[in-house]
Design an enzyme around this catalytic site. Structure first.
Site, short mmCIF file in Angstrom:
data_model
loop_
_atom_site.label_atom_id
_atom_site.label_comp_id
_atom_site.label_asym_id
_atom_site.label_seq_id
_atom_site.Cartn_x
_atom_site.Cartn_y
_atom_site.Cartn_z
N TYR A 1 -4.23 11.91 6.70
CA TYR A 1 -4.10 10.60 6.05
C TYR A 1 -3.17 9.71 6.86
O TYR A 1 -3.47 8.54 7.11
CB TYR A 1 -3.57 10.78 4.62
CG TYR A 1 -3.30 9.47 3.93
CD1 TYR A 1 -4.29 8.83 3.20
CD2 TYR A 1 -2.05 8.85 4.04
CE1 TYR A 1 -4.06 7.61 2.59
CE2 TYR A 1 -1.81 7.63 3.43
CZ TYR A 1 -2.81 7.02 2.71
OH TYR A 1 -2.58 5.82 2.13
N GLY B 1 0.83 -1.20 0.00
CA GLY B 1 0.00 0.00 0.00
C GLY B 1 0.86 1.24 0.00
O GLY B 1 2.00 1.22 -0.46
N CYS B 2 0.35 2.30 0.54
CA CYS B 2 1.04 3.58 0.56
C CYS B 2 2.39 3.47 1.24
O CYS B 2 2.50 3.01 2.37
CB CYS B 2 0.18 4.61 1.28
SG CYS B 2 1.02 6.18 1.54
N PHE B 3 3.44 3.91 0.56
CA PHE B 3 4.77 3.77 1.15
C PHE B 3 4.98 4.65 2.36
O PHE B 3 5.81 4.36 3.20
CB PHE B 3 5.90 3.92 0.12
CG PHE B 3 5.84 5.07 -0.85
CD1 PHE B 3 5.36 6.32 -0.53
CD2 PHE B 3 6.34 4.88 -2.13
CE1 PHE B 3 5.34 7.37 -1.44
CE2 PHE B 3 6.34 5.91 -3.07
CZ PHE B 3 5.83 7.17 -2.72
#
Length: 177
Positions: A155, A10-12
């Site tokens: 986020y 997913g998001c690094f």
């Protein structure tokens, strides 16, 4: 002597923050792997047209933390059963992937996944891509240490925070003091 592991979960920003918690991890670099375009930009990767995965490259001391232990953390902090999706992030760049550096890592990750499946660790099949690391491209500077630089980013608070808590709670003996 250090070793490297390259992981896409997913998001690094979120995976980078979680792995930085571990004792024996010397550095974590956000980047891109698995695609067909040389030197891709974040915008190009986000388009889904380059074939790259958002990854982290973990440089670690295998005397302190093993590749198996890194995999255990990796498979705990992300969902390896969702294709091209992690949390709110959707797209091929967010796929679950392990890019191995040599045949030893390949064998370890394949065995690890087989053991998880044999133990019915997840309700759905594991879809983690296991591929040799071609070229690792370091992401733009503003992506490096993102959570540390932006601790109040909504986020990150929502998505990285739970991953960091899982690492601290489930792997407390491996967390940096």
């Amino acid at each position: 002597m250090t070793a490297k592991a390259t992981l896409g979960g997913g998001c690094f920003w979120c995976t980078e923050a979680a792995f930085k918690e571990l004792d024996g991890v010397e550095s974590v670099t956000s980047g891109y792997a698995g695609g067909s375009v040389e030197n891709p930009t974040y915008e190009e990767v986000c388009s889904g047209e380059t074939g790259h995965t958002e990854v982290i490259q973990v440089e670690y001391d295998p005397e302190t933390v093993t590749y198996d232990e890194l995999l255990e953390v990796f498979f705990t902090i992300h969902d390896p059963t969702t294709l091209n999706k992690q949390g709110p992030d959707v797209g091929t760049q967010y796929r679950s992937a392990v890019y191995y550096h040599d045949d030893e890592q390949k064998g370890i990750v394949e065995t690890f996944i087989d053991q998880l499946e044999a133990a019915d660790a997840y309700d759905d099949p594991i879809v983690t891509e296991v591929e040799p690391l071609g070229t690792f491209y370091e992401a733009e500077e503003y992506h490096q240490d993102y959570f540390e630089k932006n601790p109040n980013d909504a986020y990150c608070t929502i998505n990285a925070g739970p991953k960091i808590r899982k690492v601290r709670e489930q792997f407390g003996e491996k967390v940096k003091q």
